[in-house]
Design an enzyme around this catalytic site. Structure first.
Site, mmCIF file in Angstrom:
data_model
loop_
_atom_site.group_PDB
_atom_site.id
_atom_site.type_symbol
_atom_site.label_atom_id
_atom_site.label_comp_id
_atom_site.label_asym_id
_atom_site.label_seq_id
_atom_site.Cartn_x
_atom_site.Cartn_y
_atom_site.Cartn_z
ATOM 1 N N HIS A 124 69.124 34.139 107.819
ATOM 2 C CA HIS A 124 69.358 34.511 106.418
ATOM 3 C C HIS A 124 70.819 34.871 106.174
ATOM 4 O O HIS A 124 71.336 34.691 105.067
ATOM 5 C CB HIS A 124 68.416 35.641 105.998
ATOM 6 N N HIS A 160 62.010 30.164 99.779
ATOM 7 C CA HIS A 160 62.458 30.760 101.041
ATOM 8 C C HIS A 160 62.594 29.709 102.141
ATOM 9 O O HIS A 160 63.500 29.790 102.972
ATOM 10 C CB HIS A 160 61.538 31.898 101.498
ATOM 11 N N ASP A 204 65.866 29.056 104.528
ATOM 12 C CA ASP A 204 65.866 28.835 105.979
ATOM 13 C C ASP A 204 66.544 27.510 106.328
ATOM 14 O O ASP A 204 67.291 27.412 107.301
ATOM 15 C CB ASP A 204 64.426 28.831 106.522
ATOM 16 N N HIS A 231 62.340 26.242 111.759
ATOM 17 C CA HIS A 231 63.658 26.358 112.392
ATOM 18 C C HIS A 231 63.866 25.341 113.521
ATOM 19 O O HIS A 231 64.930 24.764 113.646
ATOM 20 C CB HIS A 231 63.835 27.769 112.954
HETATM 21 ZN ZN ZN Z 1 63.472 32.952 106.665
#
Ligand code: ZN
Length: 298
Positions: A88, A247, A251, A274
């Site tokens: 973040h 969100h 990311d 991720h």
């Molecule tokens: Zn996140």
């Protein structure tokens, strides 16, 4: 081919912050207090974490080569030194187009704050952003590259607008209170600040319970991030009806920033996280086409 013929905007100048800025908070996983000091940095420094609490203040460049796989968060490692939960902060820096910055930290885990990128965006914006006398390196996506499988994937496609366009498709199934959401954005600092940065980390109640059972996240409550049961977020209110997909785009911005240069293209993700996002960055970095720091003449 010349950038103008591709309809692209010219390469921009590198940027850093005008003055140091500090933020303090608690790491979600470790529950430990942490302080982060952002410092301006010269051209071509990139984003570098500095472990001020370790002997010799080791430096950890925020690039995909230093990424170390850990569940549900992004960790960087360089020798003995590591920093985690950086995504973040990386999103805030990339979203505001801050290319050169040192982050002096006194703990490995970055502060969770409210689960979003907004607190970082606010302190960085308050410090001010300045242009530097060097062009920002960038990589233009010239052919489609895809990683993942049928259940989750992300791909980079050429984009004639000359910008970075991101699209995310979230799918928790129709039986879940998160459900299906999709959103496409053309990234700019202003758009990031207003529309993406405030969106918070989210998880299902079952996932939160499993994390707490491991002894992690003891100081995090339903107020510090979005925890969904079958009806919606527990003891909290959404900032956007589609806050979850926003969100996931935050990311994605943070993960793609590990390329260490601007990426020009359209990035489309279906249920990726991720690990896959980083795999795409690695694949792009391995392409033989050099990145550009000079706009070529016809
Ligand atoms: Zn996140």
């Amino acid at each position: 081919m010349d950038d103008w013929r591709l309809g692209m905007q010219p390469t921009r100048n590198q940027r850093t912050i005008a003055a140091p800025a500090t933020i303090q908070g608690v790491g979600y996983w470790s529950g430990r207090d942490v302080r982060v000091e952002f410092r301006p940095a010269p051209t071509d420094t990139g984003i570098v974490f500095v472990r001020a609490d370790m002997k010799g203040c080791p430096r950890i460049p925020a690039t995909v080569e230093h990424r170390f796989e850990t569940p549900r968060r992004t960790t960087l490692r360089c020798g003995e030194a590591a920093v985690e939960m950086i995504e973040h902060i990386m999103a805030a820096l990339a979203g505001l187009q801050i290319d050169n910055c040192e982050l002096w930290v006194n703990e490995p885990e970055m502060p969770g704050c409210d689960g979003s990128s907004l607190p970082f965006v606010q302190v960085l914006s308050a410090a001010g952003v300045v242009e530097q006398a060097a062009l920002r390196r960038r990589k233009v996506i010239r052919r489609t590259i895809r990683v993942g499988d049928e259940s989750s994937w992300i791909e980079a496609r050429p984009c004639c607008s000359g910008k970075m366009v991101l699209r995310y498709e979230l799918d928790y199934g129709s039986g879940s209170s998160i459900g299906r959401q999709s959103l496409e954005v053309s990234l700019s600092p202003r758009h990031f600040h207003i529309n993406l940065a405030p969106s918070r980390t989210f998880m299902l109640q079952s996932e939160a319970e499993a994390i707490k059972a491991l002894g992690l996240g003891q100081r995090a409550t339903c107020k510090d991030l979005l925890i969904f049961d079958s009806r919606g977020p527990i003891d909290n209110e959404l900032r956007f009806p589609d806050e979850c997909v926003r969100h996931k785009l935050v990311d994605m911005v943070g993960d793609l920033a590990l390329a260490g240069c601007d990426l020009v293209g359209r990035f489309v993700a279906y249920r990726s996280g991720h690990r896959l996002n980083a795999e795409l960055v690695r694949t792009i970095a391995a392409q033989d086409e050099p990145s550009e720091n000079i706009r070529r003449c016809a």
